[in-house]
Design an enzyme around this catalytic site. Structure first.
Site, PDB file in Angstrom:
ATOM      1  N   ASN A  11      41.495  -2.509 -16.893  1.00  0.00           N
ATOM      2  CA  ASN A  11      42.266  -3.768 -17.070  1.00  0.00           C
ATOM      3  C   ASN A  11      41.010  -4.403 -17.029  1.00  0.00           C
ATOM      4  O   ASN A  11      40.251  -4.694 -15.665  1.00  0.00           O
ATOM      5  CB  ASN A  11      43.605  -3.799 -15.933  1.00  0.00           C
ATOM      6  N   HIS A  14      40.066  -9.582 -15.048  1.00  0.00           N
ATOM      7  CA  HIS A  14      39.897 -10.028 -14.457  1.00  0.00           C
ATOM      8  C   HIS A  14      38.421 -10.520 -15.138  1.00  0.00           C
ATOM      9  O   HIS A  14      37.743 -11.694 -14.831  1.00  0.00           O
ATOM     10  CB  HIS A  14      39.742  -9.840 -12.759  1.00  0.00           C
ATOM     11  N   HIS A  47      46.520  -8.674 -20.089  1.00  0.00           N
ATOM     12  CA  HIS A  47      47.822  -9.002 -19.624  1.00  0.00           C
ATOM     13  C   HIS A  47      48.024 -10.059 -20.674  1.00  0.00           C
ATOM     14  O   HIS A  47      47.301 -11.477 -19.526  1.00  0.00           O
ATOM     15  CB  HIS A  47      48.184  -8.330 -17.966  1.00  0.00           C
ATOM     16  N   ARG A  49      49.449 -13.717 -20.228  1.00  0.00           N
ATOM     17  CA  ARG A  49      50.244 -13.904 -19.536  1.00  0.00           C
ATOM     18  C   ARG A  49      50.814 -15.868 -19.979  1.00  0.00           C
ATOM     19  O   ARG A  49      50.350 -16.107 -20.952  1.00  0.00           O
ATOM     20  CB  ARG A  49      49.691 -14.550 -18.357  1.00  0.00           C
ATOM     21  N   ARG A  53      45.939 -17.758 -18.435  1.00  0.00           N
ATOM     22  CA  ARG A  53      45.267 -17.701 -17.318  1.00  0.00           C
ATOM     23  C   ARG A  53      43.872 -17.556 -17.094  1.00  0.00           C
ATOM     24  O   ARG A  53      43.039 -17.144 -16.881  1.00  0.00           O
ATOM     25  CB  ARG A  53      45.859 -18.103 -15.517  1.00  0.00           C
ATOM     26  N   GLU A  74      50.792  -5.638 -21.699  1.00  0.00           N
ATOM     27  CA  GLU A  74      50.866  -5.691 -20.642  1.00  0.00           C
ATOM     28  C   GLU A  74      50.909  -7.503 -20.873  1.00  0.00           C
ATOM     29  O   GLU A  74      50.791  -8.633 -21.651  1.00  0.00           O
ATOM     30  CB  GLU A  74      50.660  -5.707 -19.481  1.00  0.00           C
ATOM     31  N   THR A 105      50.988 -10.000 -10.165  1.00  0.00           N
ATOM     32  CA  THR A 105      52.333  -9.201 -11.061  1.00  0.00           C
ATOM     33  C   THR A 105      53.144  -8.967  -9.436  1.00  0.00           C
ATOM     34  O   THR A 105      52.305  -8.147  -8.363  1.00  0.00           O
ATOM     35  CB  THR A 105      52.418  -8.311 -11.922  1.00  0.00           C
ATOM     36  N   GLU A 155      55.616   2.203 -15.488  1.00  0.00           N
ATOM     37  CA  GLU A 155      54.605   2.361 -14.469  1.00  0.00           C
ATOM     38  C   GLU A 155      55.425   2.081 -12.687  1.00  0.00           C
ATOM     39  O   GLU A 155      55.878   0.685 -12.959  1.00  0.00           O
ATOM     40  CB  GLU A 155      53.732   1.251 -14.766  1.00  0.00           C
ATOM     41  N   HIS A 198      48.670  -0.914  -9.584  1.00  0.00           N
ATOM     42  CA  HIS A 198      48.276  -2.368  -9.082  1.00  0.00           C
ATOM     43  C   HIS A 198      47.207  -1.822  -7.844  1.00  0.00           C
ATOM     44  O   HIS A 198      48.091  -1.377  -7.153  1.00  0.00           O
ATOM     45  CB  HIS A 198      49.483  -3.225  -8.619  1.00  0.00           C
TER      46      HIS A 198
END
Ligand code: PXP
Length: 248
Positions: A11, A14, A47, A49, A53, A74, A105, A155, A198
């Site tokens: 992922n 970030h 993801h 969002r 962000r 996502e 999340t 998941e 996660h």
């Protein structure tokens, strides 16, 4: 008998968080995805969002264009996100709950409470060729509901287990892991493909990588953080190594 393979989805959200913190064009999450590909990732997760962000719309378009690996997109179950997914037709769509005020999340989807709407939401995505997964906790009712609404994958949320391990609450972590193990068995038995993710780190990966029915682990925050110290490629290689070691 050889064990079923397990995929590592990286992922890259970030990297975009860091970029957006300064409003610059770097660091570029697409560059991170290409590096992850070279380092042995099996898929890229991003993801988008509602508040954009980290990942933004243009990142999704560029990822679809640039990477050879399957993209796991996502998103929340909103009309806007469904339209974006149907436009890009990524390999996979992972539906997650989303709250504006959360930092990440928190908790899984309440599939059971939203089953009618999710059935209608998933159908066009599935018809467009996307593998639809639902991000859920270990509650047996959510697994049953995931089958009913037509998901191919669940998941399982490993965040609480990872938090308990980090806090040194070994007994509570063992209880949570037993629940997750049971959920893996139930979901697999119900014909769902099982993923997990996660909060996973070098220290918490092993029990999940060791479960035969778990076919994919999605990891972001820890790998991007570790990239500061050891580099993104080496961090991914080390995670892959630990997954393989746990699966032997
Ligand atoms: N899986 C899902 C469904 C997620 O929402 C996230 C966080 O975006 C992850 C995996 C990765 O979590 P982490 O960044 O803590 O590794």
């Amino acid at each position: 008998m050889s064990r079923p393979p397990i995929r590592l989805g990286v992922n890259i959200d970030h990297v975009a968080t860091l970029r957006n913190a300064r409003g610059t064009r770097y660091p570029d999450p697409v560059r991170a995805a290409l590096l992850a590909q070279e380092a042995g990732a099996d898929g890229i997760t991003a993801h988008l969002r509602e508040d954009r962000r980290h990942i933004v719309d243009d990142d999704i378009a560029r990822l679809m264009e640039a990477i050879a690996l399957p993209l796991n997109f996502e998103m929340a179950a909103t009309a806007e996100m469904q339209e974006i997914a149907l436009r890009h037709r990524p390999h996979a769509v992972c539906i997650v709950p989303e709250k504006r005020e959360e930092r990440t999340t928190e908790g899984g989807l309440d599939v059971a409470a939203d089953a009618n709407r999710l059935t209608g939401f998933i159908a066009p995505l599935r018809d467009a060729g996307c593998r639809v997964s639902l991000f859920i906790g270990h509650d047996a009712r959510q697994i049953e509901a995931a089958v009913r609404v037509g998901a191919a994958v669940v998941e399982l949320h490993t965040g609480h287990y990872c938090d308990l391990v980090a806090e040194g609450q070994g007994d509570a972590a063992d209880v949570e892991l037993a629940e997750l193990r049971r959920a893996v068995r139930d979901a697999h038995g119900a014909g769902l493909e099982v993923h997990a993710g996660h909060g996973l780190t070098f220290d918490t990966i092993a029990p999940f990588a060791a479960m035969d029915a778990v076919r994919e682990l999605n990891i972001g925050h820890f790998l991007i953080g570790e990239a500061v110290f050891m580099g993104l490629g080496p961090a991914i290689t080390e995670m892959r190594h630990r997954m393989d070691a746990a699966r032997v």
